[in-house]
Design a protein around this motif. Structure first.
Motif, PDB file in Angstrom:
ATOM      1  N   THR A  31     -37.014  37.468  59.876  1.00 41.75           N
ATOM      2  CA  THR A  31     -37.531  38.710  59.301  1.00 41.75           C
ATOM      3  C   THR A  31     -37.652  39.789  60.369  1.00 41.75           C
ATOM      4  N   ILE A  32     -38.138  39.412  61.542  1.00 38.71           N
ATOM      5  CA  ILE A  32     -38.264  40.375  62.644  1.00 38.71           C
ATOM      6  C   ILE A  32     -36.887  40.878  63.064  1.00 38.71           C
ATOM      7  N   VAL A  36     -35.810  44.792  62.954  1.00 41.17           N
ATOM      8  CA  VAL A  36     -35.335  45.488  64.163  1.00 41.17           C
ATOM      9  C   VAL A  36     -33.936  46.050  63.929  1.00 41.17           C
ATOM     10  N   PHE A  37     -33.045  45.246  63.344  1.00 36.90           N
ATOM     11  CA  PHE A  37     -31.699  45.725  63.065  1.00 36.90           C
ATOM     12  C   PHE A  37     -31.733  46.913  62.112  1.00 36.90           C
ATOM     13  N   SER A  38     -32.576  46.854  61.094  1.00 33.14           N
ATOM     14  CA  SER A  38     -32.663  47.949  60.129  1.00 33.14           C
ATOM     15  C   SER A  38     -33.147  49.237  60.788  1.00 33.14           C
ATOM     16  N   VAL A  39     -34.126  49.129  61.676  1.00 32.50           N
ATOM     17  CA  VAL A  39     -34.629  50.318  62.376  1.00 32.50           C
ATOM     18  C   VAL A  39     -33.551  50.892  63.282  1.00 32.50           C
ATOM     19  N   ILE A  40     -32.869  50.022  64.043  1.00 34.32           N
ATOM     20  CA  ILE A  40     -31.804  50.493  64.934  1.00 34.32           C
ATOM     21  C   ILE A  40     -30.690  51.143  64.126  1.00 34.32           C
ATOM     22  N   PHE A  41     -30.283  50.499  63.039  1.00 31.57           N
ATOM     23  CA  PHE A  41     -29.210  51.035  62.199  1.00 31.57           C
ATOM     24  C   PHE A  41     -29.602  52.386  61.610  1.00 31.57           C
TER      25      PHE A  41
END
Length: 65
Positions: A31-32, A36-41
């Motif tokens: 989940t983390i 993190v990937f979603s925020v970076i993307f």
């Protein structure tokens, strides 16, 4: 109505007895990673959008003089 109740009971039984669940620590870790990937993307998309907006605005300012 009895069919719906029976369906729900069977669904819970299936989830409880036949589904292999991911261990809780692994689920938290994954989940983390997704967050993190979603925020970076989203930051990359925002950056590209900002750059394209400025390029398009500069282009139209150049054309309109």
């Amino acid at each position: 109505m009895a069919g719906v109740v029976n369906y729900i009971k069977e669904s819970f039984g299936e989830l409880k007895n036949n589904v292999s669940w991911t261990p809780w620590p692994e689920a938290q870790r994954l989940t983390i990673i997704v967050v993190v990937f979603s925020v970076i993307f989203s930051l990359v998309i925002w950056g590209v959008d900002t750059v394209f907006s400025k390029v398009i605005a500069a282009y139209f300012n150049l054309i309109n003089g």
